[in-house]
Structures are given as structure tokens and as C-alpha cells.
Design an enzyme around this catalytic site. Structure first.
Site, short mmCIF file in Angstrom:
data_model
loop_
_atom_site.label_atom_id
_atom_site.label_comp_id
_atom_site.label_asym_id
_atom_site.label_seq_id
_atom_site.Cartn_x
_atom_site.Cartn_y
_atom_site.Cartn_z
N GLU A 176 0.86 -1.19 0.00
CA GLU A 176 0.00 0.00 0.00
C GLU A 176 0.89 1.23 0.00
O GLU A 176 1.92 1.26 0.68
CB GLU A 176 -0.91 0.01 1.23
CG GLU A 176 -1.73 1.30 1.39
CD GLU A 176 -2.53 1.34 2.68
OE1 GLU A 176 -2.95 0.25 3.14
OE2 GLU A 176 -2.73 2.44 3.23
N GLU A 221 -2.52 11.88 2.99
CA GLU A 221 -3.26 11.38 4.16
C GLU A 221 -2.88 12.20 5.39
O GLU A 221 -1.70 12.36 5.72
CB GLU A 221 -2.97 9.91 4.40
CG GLU A 221 -3.84 9.30 5.48
CD GLU A 221 -3.67 7.79 5.60
OE1 GLU A 221 -4.65 7.12 5.96
OE2 GLU A 221 -2.55 7.30 5.34
#
Length: 387
Positions: free
Chosen positions: A136, A141
Site C-alpha cells: 500500500e 493522508e
């Protein structure tokens, strides 16, 4: 003089002899994004991720007619009463295509969701295997009222962020197999939150390469000419990009081992296992309890909980001349053969083949996914008649 990435250890090439030739426009084929259509069962936020029809009818996904940008938002009109479990409607979408090593992703966004309880992400997730076995990559974020973006990788055991990386960001975590992953924090100002929006947003880029995974951020007023002057059919040149914020080198993490072809994902959750943890919530510019934001009308609490995206462009490696990898010469034909894999049909061996083919090309990146693709996404929702 071309910018030469100083992170190579096995594969070598001369960027002066590499062309960035875009493949046919994705928008002509109406590339689709899948809507999640379920609760947040990965980060356990207090949201229901809507399906296509709900996203359209509630205007949680639409194109701003004034800017032609994609708007993706949390519901801020529904009155939600207190209950044992409360969820507010939001959006999570995933590309059908998956991008192998040798890919580049650029996102130009003018607004990133922010505010107390808000947890937005623009990220990449490997196909075919259970998380985190395919890897990932977190590109954008952060949570609540933080003002800095965080980049991270998530993998199985054995992948690390090397401390010898040449990068401009601050290292927060080095072990990519922990819950937080190996994390780098952006040091440039206004990479998240209200400051990002007030500064006119900016551009993030991520390069997947056999030599490592590299991530950049530029505020709106500091875009390199290769990006500010580009359109959806332009070639891309990394010569003026400068030092990446985050550089995950393959001498500490074998990229081809830990990362399968990656799908792009955009989402906004609320509270959950990061933004909603009481100690974290209260240390990131918020007070009280996270869930209290979800209850009520959502206005004005979630008026800034939206993405405003000008475009997302993706590129795959190609070259105009022979590239030497070790003792082997690779012809241009093989370098230009890499293409996005279909995440719904590719097998594990097919994913490995895609990575192997793309790895020979390394840093020259082509294949454009531009705004017309977003138009097609929303056409499929009945918002526009474009294709």
C-alpha cells in the site's frame, strides 16, 4: 541538465535518451472507478460509503460547472440523531486499472478535506492478495486539523525506509510492516488543512520504480514548468522536479517483492482508528469527542470535507533507445509494452509479469489519465452526457 535520480543500485539508464510519450487518452475509453457501496470496514470510520446512484442524487460526486473540477464530498445536509451507532454518507472510489512498477501518478488538487473528525486519503493498494501482502502507498493522508501531509508505505515484514535516503521530508517511522507503516512528514508549508486550501492547493506526484518509490509535493505557486505547462497529452520530464519529499529506496525495501500493481483509491472517512482515537483527536486541533461531529446536520462541521480535483494523470515507462540493465540490453519495443493491468481479471502471475516488464523501463513514465476520464466516471452516474 536533466535531473538524475541518485537512488539506483542495479538498474541504470540515461534520462537524456528517454522519451515520455503519452498513450491514447483514457477519457476516450471511459475508464471507470468503482464505488465502494458499504460501511468503512477497513479503518472503521463512522461513514457509509455510497453507491453510484446515491453519490449522484446526494451530489456527493459531481463536476463543478464553473471549474470543470471533480468534487467528492461528505454529506453535510442530513440531520443524524444520536444512536448507539451513527454513520454519515461519504465516498470511496477505486480505479479498475492497476499500475505496475514503472508508473507515475500526478494529482492536481485545489482542496483536500479537513476538519475535526475528517480523515481523507488518496492512496494506492496492491491487487490480488490480502492486505498488506500486495503493498500500500499512501500519497495524501492526514487527519482533523493537522497542517502537514504524511506519506507512508505498508508492507509485510522486511521492508524499511532507509535512513540514507536523499529526501526533504522528516522521517517519523522506518518499519513499513507496523500498523502506521514507514512514514515521512511533509516539511513544506501548506500541504494539508486550511493552509493548503487558502494557498490554492498544489500537486502531488508518486513514482514507482525498481530503484525505489518517490513522492513529491509542490504548492500552487511553486509548480515545476514540466507540470504547470503540461496538458493531458503532454510528455512528462522529471528534470526540474528536484529532491523528493519521500524516497523509499530498494536497498532497504525490495520494491518488486513487496509491491504488486496498484489501484488508485480516493476516500473520506470520519473518526475511525486514527482520527477518532481520543488522545490523537485531542492532540490534532480538536476538543470533545469525535463522534459528536457526526451527529447533527453536518453543517458547518463538514463544509470543508471535500476534494476539489483538477486532474489525475498516470504514466507508464517508455524509451526511445536501448536501456542497459546489468548485462542485458532491452529494446524500445519491450519498454513500451507495459500497460495498466485490469485489477478484476489479472492473476497473481500476471501481476508479477506486469511488474517485471515495467521494471525494465524504470523511470520514463507515460500514459495519461486526465480530467476527461473523470467526466466519464460521472457520466456513468448520469450526471453528465459526455462520451
Amino acid at each position: 541538465m536533466l535531473f538524475r535520480i541518485p537512488y539506483l543500485h542495479r538498474e541504470r539508464w540515461d534520462q537524456d535518451r528517454i522519451a515520455f510519450i503519452p498513450s491514447p487518452e483514457y477519457g476516450k475509453n471511459c475508464v471507470k472507478w468503482d464505488y465502494y457501496g458499504d460501511i468503512d470496514n477497513t479503518t472503521w470510520g463512522n461513514v457509509d460509503y455510497v453507491d453510484q446512484s446515491t453519490g449522484t442524487s446526494q451530489r456527493l460526486t459531481y463536476i463543478d460547472p464553473n471549474t470543470n473540477h471533480a468534487i467528492i464530498r461528505v454529506d453535510n445536509t442530513t440531520n443524524i440523531t444520536a444512536a448507539a451507532t451513527v454513520n454519515r454518507n461519504s465516498v470511496k472510489i477505486t480505479t479498475k486499472d492497476a499500475y505496475p512498477i514503472g508508473s507515475l501518478v500526478i494529482i492536481d488538487t485545489w482542496h483536500i478535506p479537513y476538519g475535526c473528525s475528517v480523515w481523507p486519503s488518496f492512496w494506492m493498494l496492491g491487487t490480488n492478495l490480502l492486505w498488506p501482502n500486495s503493498g500500500e502507498i499512501d500519497i495524501i493522508e492526514a487527519i482533523n486539523n493537522l497542517d502537514s501531509n504524511q506519506y507512508a508505505l505498508h508492507t509485510t515484514s522486511g521492508c524499511f525506509l532507509g535512513t540514507n535516503s536523499i529526501q526533504s521530508g522528516s522521517i517519523l517511522q522506518t518499519n513499513c510492516s507496523t500498523g502506521a507503516g514507514c512514514v515521512v512528514q511533509e516539511k513544506k508549508p501548506n500541504s494539508f488543512g486550511s493552509g493548503f486550501a487558502q494557498a490554492g492547493g498544489g500537486v502531488f506526484a508518486t513514482q514507482l520504480d525498481v530503484s525505489g518509490i518517490y513522492m513529491w509535493f509542490w504548492p500552487r505557486g511553486s509548480l515545476p514548468a514540466s507540470i504547470s505547462q503540461a496538458n493531458s497529452s503532454s510528455t512528462m520530464n522529471l528534470a526540474d522536479w528536484g529532491t523528493p519529499t519521500a524516497a523509499y529506496l530498494s536497498n532497504a525495501c525490495n520494491i518488486t517483492q513487496y509491491f504488486q500493481p496498484q489501484q488508485l483509491i480516493i476516500d473520506i472517512t470520519l473518526c475511525g482508528v486514527w482520527a477518532g482515537v481520543p488522545s490523537i483527536y485531542n492532540s490534532t486541533g480538536c476538543s470533545g469527542q469525535c463522534i459528536d461531529n457526526v451527529i447533527g446536520t453536518g453543517n458547518p462541521i463538514y463544509n470543508n470535507a471535500y476534494w476539489d480535483i483538477a486532474y489525475i494523470r498516470t504514466y507508464l515507462a517508455a524509451a526511445t533507445t536501448t536501456v542497459t540493465t546489468g548485462n542485458t540490453s532491452v529494446s524500445p519495443a519491450s519498454l513500451t509494452s507495459a500497460s495498466p493491468a485490469s485489477a478484476s481479471t489479472s492473476s497473481s502471475s500476471g501481476a508479477n509479469d506486469a511488474n517485471a516488464n515495467a521494471a525494465t523501463a524504470a523511470s520514463t513514465l507515460v500514459h495519461s489519465l486526465s480530467w476527461s476520464s473523470w467526466l466519464c466516471v460521472l457520466v456513468l452516474l448520469g450526471v453528465l452526457r459526455f462520451c
